[in-house]
Design a protein around this motif. Structure first.
Motif, mmCIF file in Angstrom:
data_model
loop_
_atom_site.group_PDB
_atom_site.id
_atom_site.type_symbol
_atom_site.label_atom_id
_atom_site.label_comp_id
_atom_site.label_asym_id
_atom_site.label_seq_id
_atom_site.Cartn_x
_atom_site.Cartn_y
_atom_site.Cartn_z
ATOM 1 N N VAL A 1 16.391 11.290 -0.285
ATOM 2 C CA VAL A 1 15.719 11.892 0.866
ATOM 3 C C VAL A 1 15.097 10.782 1.711
ATOM 4 N N VAL A 2 15.455 10.751 2.999
ATOM 5 C CA VAL A 2 14.945 9.742 3.930
ATOM 6 C C VAL A 2 14.537 10.440 5.222
ATOM 7 N N VAL A 3 13.249 10.422 5.526
ATOM 8 C CA VAL A 3 12.734 11.010 6.767
ATOM 9 C C VAL A 3 12.332 9.876 7.701
ATOM 10 N N HIS B 1 0.845 -1.200 0.000
ATOM 11 C CA HIS B 1 0.000 0.000 0.000
ATOM 12 C C HIS B 1 0.883 1.255 0.000
ATOM 13 N N GLU B 2 0.645 2.147 -0.926
ATOM 14 C CA GLU B 2 1.489 3.338 -1.059
ATOM 15 C C GLU B 2 0.849 4.545 -0.381
ATOM 16 N N VAL B 3 1.656 5.219 0.399
ATOM 17 C CA VAL B 3 1.266 6.483 1.037
ATOM 18 C C VAL B 3 2.367 7.490 0.735
ATOM 19 N N HIS B 4 2.008 8.665 0.246
ATOM 20 C CA HIS B 4 2.993 9.691 -0.087
ATOM 21 C C HIS B 4 2.741 10.950 0.736
ATOM 22 N N HIS B 5 3.817 11.679 0.957
ATOM 23 C CA HIS B 5 3.694 12.902 1.753
ATOM 24 C C HIS B 5 4.731 13.918 1.295
ATOM 25 N N GLN B 6 4.424 15.169 1.535
ATOM 26 C CA GLN B 6 5.351 16.266 1.216
ATOM 27 C C GLN B 6 5.873 16.877 2.510
ATOM 28 N N TYR B 7 7.178 17.086 2.562
ATOM 29 C CA TYR B 7 7.814 17.730 3.706
ATOM 30 C C TYR B 7 8.455 19.038 3.256
ATOM 31 N N PHE C 1 8.853 3.976 10.721
ATOM 32 C CA PHE C 1 8.889 3.815 9.270
ATOM 33 C C PHE C 1 9.633 4.995 8.670
ATOM 34 N N GLN C 2 9.869 4.928 7.368
ATOM 35 C CA GLN C 2 10.586 5.994 6.687
ATOM 36 C C GLN C 2 9.738 6.561 5.560
ATOM 37 N N CYS C 3 9.938 7.842 5.290
ATOM 38 C CA CYS C 3 9.361 8.483 4.106
ATOM 39 C C CYS C 3 10.528 8.786 3.173
ATOM 40 N N VAL C 4 10.545 8.150 2.002
ATOM 41 C CA VAL C 4 11.738 8.198 1.157
ATOM 42 C C VAL C 4 11.386 8.645 -0.259
ATOM 43 N N SER C 5 12.383 9.202 -0.928
ATOM 44 C CA SER C 5 12.259 9.513 -2.355
ATOM 45 C C SER C 5 12.592 8.259 -3.147
ATOM 46 N N PRO D 1 10.006 22.692 -0.227
ATOM 47 C CA PRO D 1 9.085 21.550 -0.225
ATOM 48 C C PRO D 1 9.618 20.393 -1.063
ATOM 49 N N VAL D 2 9.559 19.196 -0.484
ATOM 50 C CA VAL D 2 9.981 17.981 -1.185
ATOM 51 C C VAL D 2 8.776 17.043 -1.212
ATOM 52 N N ALA D 3 8.209 16.832 -2.378
ATOM 53 C CA ALA D 3 6.967 16.059 -2.514
ATOM 54 C C ALA D 3 7.254 14.610 -2.898
ATOM 55 N N GLY D 4 6.209 13.784 -2.774
ATOM 56 C CA GLY D 4 6.282 12.404 -3.266
ATOM 57 C C GLY D 4 7.091 11.463 -2.411
ATOM 58 N N LEU D 5 7.300 11.785 -1.122
ATOM 59 C CA LEU D 5 8.050 10.875 -0.261
ATOM 60 C C LEU D 5 7.137 9.732 0.174
#
Length: 266
Positions: free
Chosen positions: A150-152, A58-64, A97-101, A71-75
């Motif tokens: 990019v790794v959050v 399941h894909e979830v995307h977010h912008q930081y 978990f991580q939010c990554v490019s 702004p960095v979108a699509g993480l």
């Protein structure tokens, strides 16, 4: 120290130990009856949720918004991990978990002060990057090119606190680069609350609104905190009083010894 004073000191220590044992017993009973079922429900729900997300991919995307980078979108959410301090007596539950490019990104940042701000931010988040200078026509460094995946790193931590009467919740780097703190009373951890938690983690809802506690509960929590503070202050005062008494007794003994020595010489 005289026999009587020694006995009094031992009696005070015994009373303090007894009070501490009674409080520890009360808190353990409270944990077992109210907090343990709620903490295990959180652990079970998050484990099952992340298992299904991995199976479904399941894909979830977010912008930081990142300092110096903008702004960095699509993480994309990835690498869900759920663990606890104990599966039997669960007091702490963690979701990571991580939010990554999906690929490395390159940022051309000017002026140099803004580029330095970006580097400082990336260092604080332990993100690895490659840099090379941007120069003007006079070959002066006026900025930096930064290339990085990019790794959050996101963390949800749930911690049982029977003394406070609530479960503490710490959420790191989920809605920006900060730590958000909330409370939930254990009896409110039901199916509806867990379902809302799942929607919040998947960013289907903007707020984890069920984490808010009512005014009466907040007042009760404040009272418990104040009582705990008063108890700590009382114990500190008693300890200082005992220490002062012991110093006075030692000083008195020393003075009497000196007087006796002078008397003997006379």
């Amino acid at each position: 120290m005289s026999l009587l004073e020694n006995l009094k000191q031992e009696a005070r220590k015994r009373q303090q130990d007894d009070r501490a044992d009674c409080e520890a017993t009360r808190l353990e009973s409270l944990y077992q009856s109210q907090f343990k079922p709620s903490m295990q429900s959180i652990l079970k729900y998050l484990s099952e949720l992340t298992d299904q997300l991995k199976i479904l991919d399941h894909e979830v995307h977010h912008q930081y918004d990142m300092p110096g980078l903008g702004p960095v979108a699509g993480l994309r959410h990835t690498d869900y991990v759920v663990n606890a301090d104990s599966s039997e007596n669960t007091r702490v539950v963690r979701l990571r978990f991580q939010c990554v490019s999906d690929s490395e990104q390159t940022f051309a940042i000017t002026p140099k002060t803004k580029a330095d701000e970006a580097c400082a931010f990336l260092d604080s988040q332990t993100m690895r990057y490659t840099e090379w200078p941007i120069r003007d026509h006079q070959q002066q460094v006026v900025g930096l090119n930064l290339q990085l995946p990019v790794v959050v790193k996101v963390n949800f931590l749930f911690q049982a606190d029977p003394e406070l009467g609530s479960i503490r919740i710490f959420i790191t780097n989920f809605r920006g680069f900060k730590v958000e703190k909330s409370l939930i009373q254990p009896h409110k951890v039901d199916d509806a609350w867990l379902d809302n938690l799942g929607h919040y983690i998947l960013r289907n809802r903007a707020d984890l609104y069920d984490l808010q506690i009512d005014d009466s509960a907040r007042h009760a929590i404040r009272q418990r905190l104040q009582e705990a503070k008063r108890q700590r202050e009382l114990e500190l005062q008693e300890a200082l009083a005992r220490e002062q008494l012991e110093r006075q007794q030692q000083s008195s003994k020393s003075l009497l010894g000196k007087l006796k020595s002078l008397t003997d010489r006379l």
